[in-house]
Design a protein around this motif. Structure first.
Motif, PDB file in Angstrom:
ATOM      1  N   ALA A  95       0.808  -1.212   0.000  1.00 24.00           N
ATOM      2  CA  ALA A  95       0.000   0.000   0.000  1.00 24.00           C
ATOM      3  C   ALA A  95       0.845   1.267   0.000  1.00 24.00           C
ATOM      4  CB  ALA A  95      -0.929   0.002   1.212  1.00 24.00           C
ATOM      5  N   ILE A  96       2.142   1.148   0.185  1.00 23.08           N
ATOM      6  CA  ILE A  96       3.007   2.325   0.244  1.00 23.08           C
ATOM      7  C   ILE A  96       3.272   2.834  -1.165  1.00 23.08           C
ATOM      8  CG2 ILE A  96       5.275   3.185   0.893  1.00 23.08           C
ATOM      9  CD1 ILE A  96       5.327   1.058   3.086  1.00 23.08           C
ATOM     10  N   ASN A  97       2.927   4.086  -1.425  1.00 30.99           N
ATOM     11  CA  ASN A  97       3.181   4.634  -2.764  1.00 30.99           C
ATOM     12  C   ASN A  97       3.880   5.986  -2.765  1.00 30.99           C
ATOM     13  OD1 ASN A  97       1.021   6.515  -2.218  1.00 30.99           O
ATOM     14  ND2 ASN A  97      -0.423   4.895  -2.800  1.00 30.99           N
ATOM     15  N   ARG A  98       4.078   6.613  -1.600  1.00 27.60           N
ATOM     16  CA  ARG A  98       4.774   7.903  -1.540  1.00 27.60           C
ATOM     17  C   ARG A  98       5.729   7.904  -0.354  1.00 27.60           C
ATOM     18  NH1 ARG A  98       2.244  11.978  -4.212  1.00 27.60           N
ATOM     19  NH2 ARG A  98       4.327  12.905  -4.267  1.00 27.60           N
ATOM     20  N   ILE A  99       7.040   8.015  -0.635  1.00 22.96           N
ATOM     21  CA  ILE A  99       8.066   8.013   0.410  1.00 22.96           C
ATOM     22  C   ILE A  99       8.945   9.246   0.232  1.00 22.96           C
ATOM     23  CG2 ILE A  99      10.038   6.765   1.403  1.00 22.96           C
ATOM     24  CD1 ILE A  99       8.840   4.181   0.288  1.00 22.96           C
ATOM     25  N   LEU A 100       9.302   9.862   1.338  1.00 26.62           N
ATOM     26  CA  LEU A 100      10.184  11.029   1.315  1.00 26.62           C
ATOM     27  C   LEU A 100      11.452  10.729   2.105  1.00 26.62           C
ATOM     28  CD1 LEU A 100      10.494  14.071   0.530  1.00 26.62           C
ATOM     29  CD2 LEU A 100       9.602  14.602   2.815  1.00 26.62           C
ATOM     30  N   VAL A 101      12.595  11.084   1.532  1.00 28.78           N
ATOM     31  CA  VAL A 101      13.878  11.000   2.230  1.00 28.78           C
ATOM     32  C   VAL A 101      14.421  12.414   2.364  1.00 28.78           C
ATOM     33  CG1 VAL A 101      16.230  10.089   2.195  1.00 28.78           C
ATOM     34  CG2 VAL A 101      14.340   8.687   1.313  1.00 28.78           C
ATOM     35  N   ILE A 102      14.719  12.824   3.589  1.00 28.01           N
ATOM     36  CA  ILE A 102      15.235  14.173   3.840  1.00 28.01           C
ATOM     37  C   ILE A 102      16.707  14.080   4.247  1.00 28.01           C
ATOM     38  CG2 ILE A 102      14.990  16.281   5.195  1.00 28.01           C
ATOM     39  CD1 ILE A 102      12.068  15.585   5.639  1.00 28.01           C
ATOM     40  N   GLN A 103      17.581  14.661   3.417  1.00 25.98           N
ATOM     41  CA  GLN A 103      19.018  14.679   3.717  1.00 25.98           C
ATOM     42  C   GLN A 103      19.578  16.012   3.235  1.00 25.98           C
ATOM     43  OE1 GLN A 103      21.755  14.679   5.201  1.00 25.98           O
ATOM     44  NE2 GLN A 103      22.104  12.457   5.207  1.00 25.98           N
ATOM     45  N   THR A 104      19.641  16.980   4.139  1.00 27.13           N
ATOM     46  CA  THR A 104      20.063  18.334   3.764  1.00 27.13           C
ATOM     47  C   THR A 104      21.452  18.681   4.303  1.00 27.13           C
ATOM     48  OG1 THR A 104      18.935  19.304   5.682  1.00 27.13           O
ATOM     49  CG2 THR A 104      17.679  19.127   3.646  1.00 27.13           C
ATOM     50  N   ALA A 105      22.289  17.660   4.470  1.00 34.12           N
ATOM     51  CA  ALA A 105      23.653  17.897   4.942  1.00 34.12           C
ATOM     52  C   ALA A 105      24.595  18.073   3.742  1.00 34.12           C
ATOM     53  CB  ALA A 105      24.089  16.752   5.849  1.00 34.12           C
ATOM     54  N   PHE A 106      25.851  17.681   3.900  1.00 35.62           N
ATOM     55  CA  PHE A 106      26.873  17.920   2.886  1.00 35.62           C
ATOM     56  C   PHE A 106      26.743  16.957   1.698  1.00 35.62           C
ATOM     57  CE2 PHE A 106      28.827  19.327   6.918  1.00 35.62           C
ATOM     58  CZ  PHE A 106      29.109  20.645   6.595  1.00 35.62           C
ATOM     59  N   ILE A 107      27.524  17.232   0.653  1.00 40.19           N
ATOM     60  CA  ILE A 107      27.524  16.412  -0.555  1.00 40.19           C
ATOM     61  C   ILE A 107      27.839  14.953  -0.222  1.00 40.19           C
ATOM     62  CG2 ILE A 107      28.800  15.957  -2.682  1.00 40.19           C
ATOM     63  CD1 ILE A 107      29.039  19.000  -3.020  1.00 40.19           C
ATOM     64  N   GLY A 108      28.866  14.730   0.592  1.00 40.36           N
ATOM     65  CA  GLY A 108      29.227  13.369   0.955  1.00 40.36           C
ATOM     66  C   GLY A 108      28.109  12.646   1.671  1.00 40.36           C
ATOM     67  N   ASP A 109      27.369  13.359   2.515  1.00 40.57           N
ATOM     68  CA  ASP A 109      26.260  12.752   3.248  1.00 40.57           C
ATOM     69  C   ASP A 109      25.149  12.310   2.295  1.00 40.57           C
ATOM     70  OD1 ASP A 109      27.102  13.228   6.110  1.00 40.57           O
ATOM     71  OD2 ASP A 109      27.150  15.266   5.357  1.00 40.57           O
ATOM     72  N   GLU A 168       6.770   5.962  -5.251  1.00 39.89           N
ATOM     73  CA  GLU A 168       7.517   7.127  -5.708  1.00 39.89           C
ATOM     74  C   GLU A 168       8.357   7.636  -4.544  1.00 39.89           C
ATOM     75  OE1 GLU A 168       4.829  10.024  -7.179  1.00 39.89           O
ATOM     76  OE2 GLU A 168       4.176   8.803  -8.889  1.00 39.89           O
ATOM     77  N   ILE A 169       9.650   7.746  -4.777  1.00 37.04           N
ATOM     78  CA  ILE A 169      10.567   8.182  -3.724  1.00 37.04           C
ATOM     79  C   ILE A 169      11.102   9.561  -4.082  1.00 37.04           C
ATOM     80  CG2 ILE A 169      12.688   7.669  -2.449  1.00 37.04           C
ATOM     81  CD1 ILE A 169      12.253   4.709  -3.184  1.00 37.04           C
ATOM     82  N   ASP A 170      10.769  10.544  -3.263  1.00 35.82           N
ATOM     83  CA  ASP A 170      11.258  11.905  -3.441  1.00 35.82           C
ATOM     84  C   ASP A 170      12.348  12.186  -2.413  1.00 35.82           C
ATOM     85  OD1 ASP A 170       9.220  11.974  -5.251  1.00 35.82           O
ATOM     86  OD2 ASP A 170       7.989  13.429  -4.165  1.00 35.82           O
ATOM     87  N   VAL A 171      13.237  13.132  -2.729  1.00 35.31           N
ATOM     88  CA  VAL A 171      14.304  13.503  -1.800  1.00 35.31           C
ATOM     89  C   VAL A 171      14.315  15.008  -1.589  1.00 35.31           C
ATOM     90  CG1 VAL A 171      15.764  11.528  -2.370  1.00 35.31           C
ATOM     91  CG2 VAL A 171      16.035  13.662  -3.647  1.00 35.31           C
ATOM     92  N   VAL A 172      14.623  15.414  -0.372  1.00 38.20           N
ATOM     93  CA  VAL A 172      14.854  16.818  -0.051  1.00 38.20           C
ATOM     94  C   VAL A 172      16.345  16.990   0.198  1.00 38.20           C
ATOM     95  CG1 VAL A 172      14.393  18.716   1.544  1.00 38.20           C
ATOM     96  CG2 VAL A 172      12.561  17.121   0.951  1.00 38.20           C
ATOM     97  N   GLU A 179       1.582  18.973   0.719  1.00 38.82           N
ATOM     98  CA  GLU A 179       0.703  18.729  -0.423  1.00 38.82           C
ATOM     99  C   GLU A 179       0.907  17.356  -1.052  1.00 38.82           C
ATOM    100  OE1 GLU A 179       1.516  21.841  -3.127  1.00 38.82           O
ATOM    101  OE2 GLU A 179       0.433  23.394  -2.000  1.00 38.82           O
ATOM    102  N   LYS A 180       2.057  16.752  -0.807  1.00 34.70           N
ATOM    103  CA  LYS A 180       2.406  15.499  -1.487  1.00 34.70           C
ATOM    104  C   LYS A 180       1.777  14.265  -0.843  1.00 34.70           C
ATOM    105  CE  LYS A 180       5.293  17.622  -4.289  1.00 34.70           C
ATOM    106  NZ  LYS A 180       5.064  17.731  -5.732  1.00 34.70           N
ATOM    107  N   GLU A 181       1.308  14.397   0.384  1.00 36.21           N
ATOM    108  CA  GLU A 181       0.672  13.287   1.103  1.00 36.21           C
ATOM    109  C   GLU A 181       1.571  12.048   1.177  1.00 36.21           C
ATOM    110  OE1 GLU A 181      -3.120  12.608  -0.706  1.00 36.21           O
ATOM    111  OE2 GLU A 181      -3.993  14.450   0.119  1.00 36.21           O
ATOM    112  N   TYR A 182       2.785  12.277   1.635  1.00 32.86           N
ATOM    113  CA  TYR A 182       3.713  11.146   1.829  1.00 32.86           C
ATOM    114  C   TYR A 182       3.217  10.261   2.960  1.00 32.86           C
ATOM    115  CZ  TYR A 182       6.935  13.935  -0.980  1.00 32.86           C
ATOM    116  OH  TYR A 182       7.520  14.652  -1.989  1.00 32.86           O
ATOM    117  N   GLN A 183       3.479   8.971   2.833  1.00 31.29           N
ATOM    118  CA  GLN A 183       3.118   8.031   3.893  1.00 31.29           C
ATOM    119  C   GLN A 183       4.282   7.777   4.849  1.00 31.29           C
ATOM    120  OE1 GLN A 183       2.143   5.761   0.439  1.00 31.29           O
ATOM    121  NE2 GLN A 183       0.382   4.872   1.484  1.00 31.29           N
ATOM    122  N   ILE A 184       5.503   7.880   4.315  1.00 32.91           N
ATOM    123  CA  ILE A 184       6.695   7.603   5.119  1.00 32.91           C
ATOM    124  C   ILE A 184       7.733   8.690   4.871  1.00 32.91           C
ATOM    125  CG2 ILE A 184       8.602   5.987   5.542  1.00 32.91           C
ATOM    126  CD1 ILE A 184       6.843   3.738   4.555  1.00 32.91           C
TER     127      ILE A 184
END
Length: 350
Positions: free
Chosen positions: A3-17, A36-40, A82-87
């Motif tokens: 049932a998972i269709n929207r996932i967000l990964v947040i990584q706003t540190a350095f390039i290496g991270d 669908e996996i989006d990244v911040v 607005e994206k309604e991420y589940q995770i």
């Protein structure tokens, strides 16, 4: 999981991270292929995610620029809401990252128990200091039943224009077509993580005198240092590409080299992401922090047994005890010897 269709990964540190977060994203896509996996990420690191088959959308959060302050933060919360991420998966252990996911109303928020925003998480995972950062990040996925993954390397995907740009640069290297090329990345923003310029000059002369070509790599901030090294080396078969390439163009260039020699900095991780062996020079920091090169044949050159080492987590502007022994005791001969050892193991010595 189906049932998972929207996932967000947040990584706003350095390039290496961001590079060290890619294995987590790759595994997520493998186990939840329809999601669908989006990244911040911050703008400077956004390019690393372009063309990646596991990433649907790249959301740039310019937290130190146009999105700085409360207004920018609220704008980002609105976009994510607005994206309604589940995770939301949060490898970055900052309060800001956790607050973004919380205020965006993402119901399942996974992060580390050792972090400023842990009280905003719905599932927290132990931050195991003895593991590599790639493995720590992957451990977050145990919160949704993904475990026992083995070694997963990051991957980046240069485009055809990236490849063409690098071909033009490599054609300018004043060496025969079949010459062996070694990438050297002498820069870093932290002074105590930077091996001395004079040592890099000595090392590069050894490399060229043994039949290799050298390409100097780095960002715009490294261009002047690389020019000084180029002028001091007084050898042909050296080209300075620092500051003239994008991140993905740099990745493509590194992929064409037989080996990368780097300080503890982003080119080290970028080389791993394109499968190029690395010899990394560690001074103020230590591999046990979990940020050493992660490839199968990578090596680290360091000075062990110093009571003052490590002196900080990220490095600093100057040696706290004014000796800089951690770097002074690393000779060009040691680095060159380790380079040849790695080339021997990878079959790239000839």
């Amino acid at each position: 999981m189906k049932a998972i269709n929207r996932i967000l990964v947040i990584q706003t540190a350095f390039i290496g991270d961001v590079i060290l977060t890619l294995p987590l994203i790759q595994v997520l896509k493998e186990f939840v292929p329809k999601a669908e996996i989006d990244v911040v990420v911050v703008p400077r690191a956004a390019e690393l995610c372009r063309n990646h088959p596991a990433i649907e959308r790249i959301i740039e959060y310019d937290k130190r620029g146009k999105d700085k302050g409360w207004a920018g933060f609220r704008r980002m919360v609105g976009i994510l809401g607005e994206k309604e991420y589940q995770i939301a998966v949060l490898p970055h252990r900052s309060l800001r990252s956790a607050l973004l996911a919380f205020l965006a109303g993402i119901p399942l928020r996974i992060g580390f128990s050792k972090g400023a925003g842990r009280f905003l998480l719905t599932k927290s995972i132990d931050y195991e200091t003895e593991k590599h950062e790639v493995e720590r990040n992957l451990s977050l996925l145990t919160a949704i039943g993904i475990r026992d993954l083995g070694k997963v390397l990051p991957r980046v995907y240069p485009s055809r224009p990236d490849q063409e740009a690098v071909s033009r640069i490599m054609s300018a290297v004043p060496v025969p077509k079949r010459a062996r090329v070694i990438a050297v990345a002498p820069g870093t923003i932290w002074n105590t993580k930077r091996w001395m310029k004079e040592r890099f000059v000595e090392l590069i002369n050894m490399i060229v005198d043994n039949g290799f070509a050298v390409v100097l790599v780095g960002g715009k901030e490294d261009r002047a240092l690389c020019n000084e090294i180029l002028e001091a080396a007084k050898r042909k078969s050296i080209i300075n590409a620092a500051g003239s390439l994008t991140l993905l163009e740099s990745a493509e260039l590194l992929s064409r080299c037989r080996l990368t020699i780097s300080n503890d900095s982003a080119p080290m991780h970028l080389s791993v992401a394109v499968g190029t062996p690395v010899v990394a020079i560690f001074g103020a920091t230590v591999p046990s922090f979990g940020f050493s090169p992660y490839g199968p044949h990578d090596a680290v050159v360091e000075t062990r047994g110093l009571h003052c080492r490590p002196c900080s987590i990220h490095g600093g502007t100057e040696c706290p005890i004014k000796t800089f022994d951690c770097m002074v005791q690393i000779t060009p001969e040691r680095v060159f010897s380790r380079m040849m050892d790695v080339l021997e193991k990878t079959g790239a010595k000839r």
